[in-house]
Design an enzyme around this catalytic site. Structure first.
Site, PDB file in Angstrom:
ATOM      1  N   GLY A 314      -3.406  44.733  70.322  1.00  0.00           N
ATOM      2  CA  GLY A 314      -2.671  45.241  69.125  1.00  0.00           C
ATOM      3  C   GLY A 314      -3.490  46.263  68.308  1.00  0.00           C
ATOM      4  N   GLU A 315      -3.334  46.283  67.190  1.00  0.00           N
ATOM      5  CA  GLU A 315      -4.032  47.338  65.968  1.00  0.00           C
ATOM      6  C   GLU A 315      -3.336  48.337  66.239  1.00  0.00           C
ATOM      7  OE1 GLU A 315      -7.906  47.209  66.736  1.00  0.00           O
ATOM      8  OE2 GLU A 315      -8.535  45.226  66.563  1.00  0.00           O
TER       9      GLU A 315
END
Length: 347
Positions: A314-315
């Site tokens: 993610g991120e």
């Protein structure tokens, strides 16, 4: 702003598409030899209404952060406090996505739309908190309709600010412990996929926790009878999901490519598609997440991911990694010589 944005999302420009296809055929390479990159460059010409389209740099990444009431159901072993701690890490430049962004020359903006903590003001952090985390979607709607609308507008405003500041591509990022649970629920609700088939391991959970997570997602989706995309977001989504949906929609309205990250972005993408089907033309699937829901969502949207590395962080990491590939696809139309200009014989 939502109605204005939806009204501005239209079809690709046929003349620009035809021009891009004709240019691809004249470039010093065998026809089709760049595979899906040729298709992508043509689509981005249609999006921009110009051949060649603008090179998608500089690019900007917005990381929308929020917490989730469904954390109470034990769907992840990670403590909720990690959301706020990781936001501080993003702002300090110490996360994986920060390293990737520095490598790719991508500006990073972190947006607090629903972290369940009071964050210290800092450069690079936007305080757009709508409420301190969502409600528990397994027992009540996660958000009110008004909260969803406010989150949608927040995402649109962030997109506008980044594009007005010079960004030629928007990249999606997210942070929120337990946010793969609402992501799975959204994907199941919008694509009508089996909830069990789109509910993955998230940050890495054991079989018992996964079974609990599947049960939570299944119960939420089976009991969901809403048809309006805003109501579906309100029932089982997250504040960062709604903000990302607005961000994607506004990117499409501004005719700017939006590079999607993983399963959270994919769930926002299917919500955006439900609100404005033509918005998919602006979406670029950065990578194929290891989360099964992401693959189901991309298949539903008929988007081919550019990178497949087994990522599930993610991120915004997968979106940032994909940016140079997107830029390269477009740069071909700007810089590669034609057979005539280069004096190269062709069949």
């Amino acid at each position: 702003m939502l109605n204005e944005t939806l009204a501005a999302i239209g079809p690709l420009d046929d003349e620009a598409i035809a021009a891009a296809r004709a240019l691809q055929a004249r470039l010093t390479k065998p026809a089709g030899s760049l595979g899906s990159l040729e298709t992508l460059a043509v689509r981005l010409a249609g999006l921009a209404g110009a051949c060649p389209p603008p090179i998608p740099q500089p690019a900007a990444l917005a990381i929308f952060a929020g917490d989730h009431g469904v954390h109470e159901q034990g769907v992840t072993p990670w403590p909720q406090e990690v959301t706020a701690q990781m936001v501080a890490n993003f702002v300090a430049g110490g996360a994986v996505v920060n390293a990737f962004a520095r490598q790719a020359g991508v500006d990073v903006t972190v947006v607090d739309v629903g972290v369940k903590a009071t964050l210290e003001p800092s450069a690079g952090l936007l305080d757009r908190k709508i409420r301190p985390g969502t409600r528990n979607l397994s027992v009540e709607p996660a958000m009110t309709r008004d909260e969803v609308l406010r989150a949608l507008v927040t995402g649109m405003e962030v997109a506008d600010d980044l594009v007005n500041g010079g960004a030629r591509a928007l990249l999606t990022g997210d942070m929120g412990i337990a946010n793969t649970t609402p992501s799975a629920a959204l994907i199941a609700a919008f694509t009508h996929a089996d909830p069990a088939a789109v509910t993955g391991l998230g940050t890495g959970i054991d079989s018992e926790t996964h079974a609990r997570k599947v049960a939570v997602v299944t119960s939420a989706v089976v009991g969901l009878h809403a048809e309006d995309p805003v109501d579906i977001l309100a029932a089982v989504g997250g504040l960062e999901h709604a903000a990302l949906t607005g961000y994607i929609l506004r990117g499409a309205a501004r005719r700017v490519p939006v590079i999607l990250d993983g399963v959270i972005a994919a769930s926002a993408a299917v919500a955006a598609h439900a609100m404005a089907p033509a918005s998919v033309s602006a979406m670029v699937a950065g990578h194929r997440s290891a989360e099964p829901g992401a693959g189901a969502a991309l298949s539903y949207l008929e988007l081919e991911p550019l990178v497949d590395l087994g990522l599930r962080l993610g991120e915004g990491t997968g979106a940032v990694l994909a940016l140079p590939i997107v830029a390269s696809a477009v740069r071909v139309l700007h810089e590669v010589a034609t057979f005539d200009s280069a004096g190269v014989a062709h069949k």
